[in-house]
Scaffold this active site. Structure first.
Site, PDB file in Angstrom:
ATOM      1  N   GLU A 216     -49.301 -11.542 -31.935  1.00  0.00           N
ATOM      2  CA  GLU A 216     -48.438 -11.253 -33.061  1.00  0.00           C
ATOM      3  C   GLU A 216     -48.918 -11.169 -34.354  1.00  0.00           C
ATOM      4  O   GLU A 216     -49.775 -12.166 -34.735  1.00  0.00           O
ATOM      5  CB  GLU A 216     -47.126 -12.128 -32.903  1.00  0.00           C
ATOM      6  CG  GLU A 216     -46.157 -11.895 -34.152  1.00  0.00           C
ATOM      7  CD  GLU A 216     -45.735 -10.682 -34.418  1.00  0.00           C
ATOM      8  OE1 GLU A 216     -45.055 -10.164 -33.633  1.00  0.00           O
ATOM      9  OE2 GLU A 216     -45.746 -10.289 -35.654  1.00  0.00           O
TER      10      GLU A 216
ATOM     11  N   GLY B 218     -38.274  -8.105 -35.550  1.00  0.00           N
ATOM     12  CA  GLY B 218     -37.106  -7.684 -36.126  1.00  0.00           C
ATOM     13  C   GLY B 218     -35.736  -8.923 -36.227  1.00  0.00           C
ATOM     14  O   GLY B 218     -34.933  -8.650 -37.016  1.00  0.00           O
TER      15      GLY B 218
ATOM     16  N   GLU C 118     -21.491   0.496 -40.982  1.00  0.00           N
ATOM     17  CA  GLU C 118     -21.323  -0.922 -41.124  1.00  0.00           C
ATOM     18  C   GLU C 118     -20.904  -1.475 -42.629  1.00  0.00           C
ATOM     19  O   GLU C 118     -21.657  -0.739 -43.383  1.00  0.00           O
ATOM     20  CB  GLU C 118     -22.762  -1.495 -40.905  1.00  0.00           C
ATOM     21  CG  GLU C 118     -22.901  -2.723 -41.313  1.00  0.00           C
ATOM     22  CD  GLU C 118     -24.717  -3.119 -41.178  1.00  0.00           C
ATOM     23  OE1 GLU C 118     -25.403  -2.555 -40.303  1.00  0.00           O
ATOM     24  OE2 GLU C 118     -25.214  -3.985 -42.085  1.00  0.00           O
TER      25      GLU C 118
ATOM     26  N   HIS D 266     -33.673   1.216 -39.023  1.00  0.00           N
ATOM     27  CA  HIS D 266     -33.558   1.446 -37.714  1.00  0.00           C
ATOM     28  C   HIS D 266     -34.791   2.453 -37.116  1.00  0.00           C
ATOM     29  O   HIS D 266     -34.332   3.513 -36.415  1.00  0.00           O
ATOM     30  CB  HIS D 266     -32.372   1.858 -37.015  1.00  0.00           C
ATOM     31  CG  HIS D 266     -31.099   1.112 -37.422  1.00  0.00           C
ATOM     32  ND1 HIS D 266     -29.957   1.472 -37.452  1.00  0.00           N
ATOM     33  CD2 HIS D 266     -31.049  -0.295 -37.735  1.00  0.00           C
ATOM     34  CE1 HIS D 266     -29.124   0.385 -37.813  1.00  0.00           C
ATOM     35  NE2 HIS D 266     -29.868  -0.759 -37.923  1.00  0.00           N
TER      36      HIS D 266
ATOM     37  N   ASN E  41     -26.325   0.326 -34.053  1.00  0.00           N
ATOM     38  CA  ASN E  41     -27.370  -0.530 -34.368  1.00  0.00           C
ATOM     39  C   ASN E  41     -28.172  -0.777 -33.113  1.00  0.00           C
ATOM     40  O   ASN E  41     -27.574  -0.917 -32.304  1.00  0.00           O
ATOM     41  CB  ASN E  41     -26.917  -2.001 -35.050  1.00  0.00           C
ATOM     42  CG  ASN E  41     -25.914  -1.737 -35.998  1.00  0.00           C
ATOM     43  OD1 ASN E  41     -24.942  -1.191 -35.700  1.00  0.00           O
ATOM     44  ND2 ASN E  41     -26.134  -2.213 -37.298  1.00  0.00           N
TER      45      ASN E  41
ATOM     46  N   TYR F 259     -38.077  -7.445 -29.460  1.00  0.00           N
ATOM     47  CA  TYR F 259     -37.221  -7.462 -28.563  1.00  0.00           C
ATOM     48  C   TYR F 259     -37.768  -7.054 -27.055  1.00  0.00           C
ATOM     49  O   TYR F 259     -37.751  -7.660 -26.235  1.00  0.00           O
ATOM     50  CB  TYR F 259     -35.905  -6.534 -28.861  1.00  0.00           C
ATOM     51  CG  TYR F 259     -35.180  -7.160 -29.761  1.00  0.00           C
ATOM     52  CD1 TYR F 259     -33.967  -8.057 -29.339  1.00  0.00           C
ATOM     53  CD2 TYR F 259     -35.353  -6.770 -31.123  1.00  0.00           C
ATOM     54  CE1 TYR F 259     -33.172  -8.365 -30.537  1.00  0.00           C
ATOM     55  CE2 TYR F 259     -34.330  -7.433 -32.201  1.00  0.00           C
ATOM     56  CZ  TYR F 259     -33.482  -8.200 -31.771  1.00  0.00           C
ATOM     57  OH  TYR F 259     -32.903  -8.735 -32.776  1.00  0.00           O
TER      58      TYR F 259
ATOM     59  N   ASN G  56     -33.106  -9.105 -39.183  1.00  0.00           N
ATOM     60  CA  ASN G  56     -31.831  -8.070 -39.041  1.00  0.00           C
ATOM     61  C   ASN G  56     -30.539  -8.968 -39.231  1.00  0.00           C
ATOM     62  O   ASN G  56     -30.535 -10.139 -39.273  1.00  0.00           O
ATOM     63  CB  ASN G  56     -32.027  -7.199 -37.718  1.00  0.00           C
ATOM     64  CG  ASN G  56     -31.700  -8.063 -36.646  1.00  0.00           C
ATOM     65  OD1 ASN G  56     -31.069  -9.251 -36.554  1.00  0.00           O
ATOM     66  ND2 ASN G  56     -32.551  -7.921 -35.356  1.00  0.00           N
TER      67      ASN G  56
HETATM   68  P1  FAE Z   1     -39.693  -5.295 -33.626  1.00  0.00           P
HETATM   69  O1  FAE Z   1     -38.639  -6.091 -33.404  1.00  0.00           O
HETATM   70  O2  FAE Z   1     -40.032  -4.452 -34.745  1.00  0.00           O
HETATM   71  O3  FAE Z   1     -41.096  -6.041 -33.063  1.00  0.00           O
HETATM   72  C1  FAE Z   1     -42.457  -5.659 -33.180  1.00  0.00           C
HETATM   73  C2  FAE Z   1     -43.307  -6.627 -33.647  1.00  0.00           C
HETATM   74  O4  FAE Z   1     -44.661  -6.370 -33.329  1.00  0.00           O
HETATM   75  C3  FAE Z   1     -43.145  -7.373 -34.874  1.00  0.00           C
HETATM   76  O5  FAE Z   1     -43.154  -8.790 -34.811  1.00  0.00           O
HETATM   77  C4  FAE Z   1     -44.535  -6.910 -35.257  1.00  0.00           C
HETATM   78  O6  FAE Z   1     -44.935  -7.849 -36.503  1.00  0.00           O
HETATM   79  C5  FAE Z   1     -45.569  -6.812 -34.380  1.00  0.00           C
HETATM   80  N1  FAE Z   1     -46.688  -5.714 -34.699  1.00  0.00           N
HETATM   81  C6  FAE Z   1     -46.619  -4.603 -35.040  1.00  0.00           C
HETATM   82  N2  FAE Z   1     -47.897  -4.215 -35.198  1.00  0.00           N
HETATM   83  C7  FAE Z   1     -48.609  -5.157 -34.591  1.00  0.00           C
HETATM   84  C8  FAE Z   1     -49.887  -5.070 -34.328  1.00  0.00           C
HETATM   85  N3  FAE Z   1     -50.824  -4.026 -34.700  1.00  0.00           N
HETATM   86  N4  FAE Z   1     -50.467  -6.239 -33.808  1.00  0.00           N
HETATM   87  C9  FAE Z   1     -49.800  -7.322 -33.520  1.00  0.00           C
HETATM   88  N5  FAE Z   1     -48.282  -7.469 -33.784  1.00  0.00           N
HETATM   89  C10 FAE Z   1     -47.854  -6.349 -34.311  1.00  0.00           C
HETATM   90  O7  FAE Z   1     -39.694  -4.149 -32.385  1.00  0.00           O
HETATM   91  N6  FAE Z   1     -30.630  -3.848 -35.488  1.00  0.00           N
HETATM   92  C11 FAE Z   1     -29.589  -4.021 -34.847  1.00  0.00           C
HETATM   93  O8  FAE Z   1     -29.369  -3.837 -33.690  1.00  0.00           O
HETATM   94  N7  FAE Z   1     -28.524  -4.721 -35.573  1.00  0.00           N
HETATM   95  C12 FAE Z   1     -28.743  -5.171 -36.853  1.00  0.00           C
HETATM   96  O9  FAE Z   1     -27.797  -5.640 -37.598  1.00  0.00           O
HETATM   97  C13 FAE Z   1     -30.084  -4.767 -37.517  1.00  0.00           C
HETATM   98  N8  FAE Z   1     -30.459  -5.062 -38.958  1.00  0.00           N
HETATM   99  C14 FAE Z   1     -31.494  -4.741 -39.390  1.00  0.00           C
HETATM  100  C15 FAE Z   1     -31.520  -5.231 -40.661  1.00  0.00           C
HETATM  101  C16 FAE Z   1     -32.888  -5.021 -41.195  1.00  0.00           C
HETATM  102  C17 FAE Z   1     -33.422  -5.600 -42.559  1.00  0.00           C
HETATM  103  C18 FAE Z   1     -34.035  -4.454 -40.258  1.00  0.00           C
HETATM  104  C19 FAE Z   1     -35.392  -4.251 -40.959  1.00  0.00           C
HETATM  105  C20 FAE Z   1     -33.847  -4.304 -38.942  1.00  0.00           C
HETATM  106  C21 FAE Z   1     -32.400  -4.254 -38.640  1.00  0.00           C
HETATM  107  N9  FAE Z   1     -32.258  -3.836 -36.995  1.00  0.00           N
HETATM  108  C22 FAE Z   1     -30.786  -3.945 -36.741  1.00  0.00           C
HETATM  109  C23 FAE Z   1     -33.262  -3.078 -36.435  1.00  0.00           C
HETATM  110  C24 FAE Z   1     -33.827  -4.062 -35.196  1.00  0.00           C
HETATM  111  O10 FAE Z   1     -34.302  -5.222 -35.841  1.00  0.00           O
HETATM  112  C25 FAE Z   1     -34.950  -3.426 -34.720  1.00  0.00           C
HETATM  113  O11 FAE Z   1     -34.411  -2.331 -34.072  1.00  0.00           O
HETATM  114  C26 FAE Z   1     -35.801  -3.893 -33.628  1.00  0.00           C
HETATM  115  O12 FAE Z   1     -36.206  -5.230 -34.247  1.00  0.00           O
HETATM  116  C27 FAE Z   1     -36.878  -3.402 -32.932  1.00  0.00           C
HETATM  117  O13 FAE Z   1     -37.294  -4.068 -31.651  1.00  0.00           O
HETATM  118  P2  FAE Z   1     -38.847  -3.878 -31.314  1.00  0.00           P
HETATM  119  O14 FAE Z   1     -38.844  -4.629 -30.031  1.00  0.00           O
HETATM  120  O15 FAE Z   1     -38.824  -2.361 -30.995  1.00  0.00           O
END
Ligand code: FAE
Length: 520
Positions: free
Chosen positions: A66, A133, A377, A460, A498, A46, A137
């Site tokens: 990525e 994520g 939820e 989360h 969330n 995000y 998610n």
């Molecule tokens: P994120 O989306 O985790 O993106 C980080 C990216 O950086 C990933 O693609 C990684 O692969 C990449 N990365 C990491 N380290 C490296 C590296 N060293 N080199 C290159 N790339 C790298 O970060 N949240 C909601 O609000 N509603 C929901 O319904 C919900 N359900 C969820 C269900 C599950 C099963 C999970 C796992 C999470 C859920 N979440 C939900 C949480 C939400 O997906 C999460 O808060 C966000 O995706 C975080 O966003 P960021 O941008 O912080």
């Protein structure tokens, strides 16, 4: 030399000898020529997607790195595997499935879409791939209650957030709501109606929760007019249709500008300061997770947006190993699990239905409860048979925080939390489950979790580079210039709901300021 140093030197030496002996069997990665880019964004979740799009719209070229795969949608809807009978695409480099329960599936290790990081007392789930994520998610898109937002981020202007950035995030993410008529009539939400009715009987309030899944598409799924995704067991390993994940929203818009390039399977190993900016050491992975080639990337501006876990781990390592020594003491601190607790109830008299949509649309909202505040939820259990079980992912006000620690022996960064981290959160959710069971019948779902409740699962992860502490109020790392984060690492361990709408809205706010002041 003290004992610790002696052991360390011997381990390093023996690893070196073994590696040189094995050298002929395992070819060393090819070293590619270094590249220079003006702006590099690490990650494609995000925060990363917002930063890339807004920079590109100003005509600024951006390279996104990525570590996970690109998962382009195919016409025949075969990109991702299903929840039941998942294959290797489901899981990041493990030979078995990694869900919170029912892990009976085995396969070859592969750079699949869902990752689980296991620490003492906690298992943290994250998405891997272009879209982060958003690929895995549940799509629940919730704006936090304003009073709570003001309490956790008092230095952020809440009026600006609620009038401008939350609505902007919702619009960009294509957030929509289920129509009440469809919800009340479809067999696919019997599980939610049952849980809602039982919550009301126990005196709890429920709320509909918006989502990024296209509910218009879901209604067509229910009439069998289109490919069935959410209604046929697709969510946590990716949706093959219907879900408006980042690759269809922010990242699609960013790529359309022709200013953004995304390189999947590029894992950033370390970050260094140079005379003119930053250098990244990057491993290009193959689908078995091995490094095929290594390459240095230099840049003037660096956005570390690898998520709460990834960003914290990279920055803690950079501080500890002296490649970014001026990062402050707040790096790696203030990490929280958004109070996550999972719980289940068995023998629900009304039944939850053999047909279940994978997309949650309702929650029990008891956040204003003074003693046991909880936002739970109502989750599906799409097992394609009647399980008589209700599942909940609860968010509680857990005030405990963990920290990231660098281990020089293993060169790894670990998350440390105390053993009693979730004790109060568990008591809150037990109180909720007990009341639901008392008023409606039902027992703790011991087949799913010990005592029907689990405080060691985190969906989360938040914090580690908290806004106003490790960074200034806009995500600029203290001690450096042109070095930023825009992701979940900025949030102070909790959002009360969330988190991805909050992450997106804060990223929109921060990047607007950064572009105006740092790119003029
Ligand atoms: P994120 O989306 O985790 O993106 C980080 C990216 O950086 C990933 O693609 C990684 O692969 C990449 N990365 C990491 N380290 C490296 C590296 N060293 N080199 C290159 N790339 C790298 O970060 N949240 C909601 O609000 N509603 C929901 O319904 C919900 N359900 C969820 C269900 C599950 C099963 C999970 C796992 C999470 C859920 N979440 C939900 C949480 C939400 O997906 C999460 O808060 C966000 O995706 C975080 O966003 P960021 O941008 O912080």
């Amino acid at each position: 030399m003290d004992r610790k140093q002696f052991i360390k030197n011997n381990i390093v030496l023996s690893i070196g000898l073994t590696a040189s002996k094995l050298g002929s069997a395992f070819p060393l990665p090819i070293k590619k020529e270094a590249e220079h880019h003006r702006v590099i964004v690490i990650g494609t979740g995000y925060g990363a997607a917002v930063a890339a799009l807004r920079l590109a719209e100003k005509g600024i070229k951006v390279l996104m790195l990525e570590m996970g795969m690109d998962w382009p949608a195919t016409k025949d809807h075969t990109t991702f595997s299903k929840l039941i009978f998942p294959d290797k695409r489901s899981t990041w480099l493990k030979s078995h499935s990694i869900l919170p329960f029912a892990n009976v599936f085995t396969f070859k290790k592969y750079t699949g879409v869902l990752d689980r990081m296991d620490f003492d007392h906690l298992k943290v789930y994250v998405g891997r791939g272009v879209g982060g994520g958003s690929l895995v998610n549940g799509g629940m898109a919730v704006v936090p209650k304003r009073a709570y937002f003001e309490s956790i981020l008092p230095e952020v202007n809440a009026s600006e957030m609620y009038e401008k950035y939350f609505p902007l995030a919702n619009k960009m993410l294509k957030v929509n709501s289920i129509s009440p008529g469809f919800f009340e009539s479809t067999p696919y939400y019997k599980f939610a109606r049952t849980a809602r009715d039982q919550a009301h009987k126990a005196g709890y309030k429920t709320v509909f929760v918006p989502n990024v899944y296209d509910f218009g598409y879901m209604e067509k799924e229910s009439r069998k007019e289109v490919y069935q995704s959410a209604l046929n067991g697709e969510v946590v390993y990716g949706n093959n249709a219907g879900k408006q994940s980042l690759d269809k929203t922010y990242l699609a818009a960013a790529l359309k500008t022709n200013k953004v390039e995304i390189r999947p399977m590029h894992s950033v190993r370390s970050i260094h300061q140079t005379d003119t900016g930053y250098k990244l050491e990057v491993d290009q992975l193959n689908t078995e997770g091995n490094t095929e080639s290594a390459q240095d990337f230099n840049c003037d501006y660096l956005f570390v947006c690898a998520g709460s876990m990834g960003t914290s781990q990279l920055m803690v390592k950079a501080k500890a190993t002296g490649t970014l020594p001026k990062l402050n003491q707040e790096i790696g601190e203030g990490w929280g699990n958004n109070g996550n607790v999972m719980a289940g109830r068995n023998f629900i008299k009304q039944g939850t239905g053999s047909k279940q949509s994978c997309i949650p649309t309702m929650a029990i909202d008891d956040w204003d409860n003074k003693e046991h505040p909880v936002f739970a939820e109502i989750s599906p259990m799409p097992m394609k048979m009647e399980t008589w079980t209700s599942l909940y992912l609860a968010i509680t006000k857990n005030p405990n925080r963990g920290k990231f620690i660098y281990n020089s022996l293993t060169n790894k960064v670990l998350l440390k939390i105390p053993e009693d981290f979730s004790t109060d959160a568990l008591a809150t959710v037990k109180n909720l489950m007990d009341k639901l069971n008392k008023e409606n019948g039902g027992t703790p779902a011991r087949l799913l979790f010990k005592n029907g409740i689990n405080g060691e699962i985190c969906y989360h992860p938040l914090g580690g580079c908290v806004i106003g502490k490790a960074t200034d109020l806009y995500g600029r790392f203290k001690g450096y210039s042109k070095l930023y984060t825009c992701d979940g690492s900025l949030l102070p361990g909790s959002t009360g709901v969330n988190p991805f709408v909050t992450i997106t809205a804060i990223a929109e706010r921060n990047i607007e300021k950064i572009i105006a002041e740092d790119f003029s």
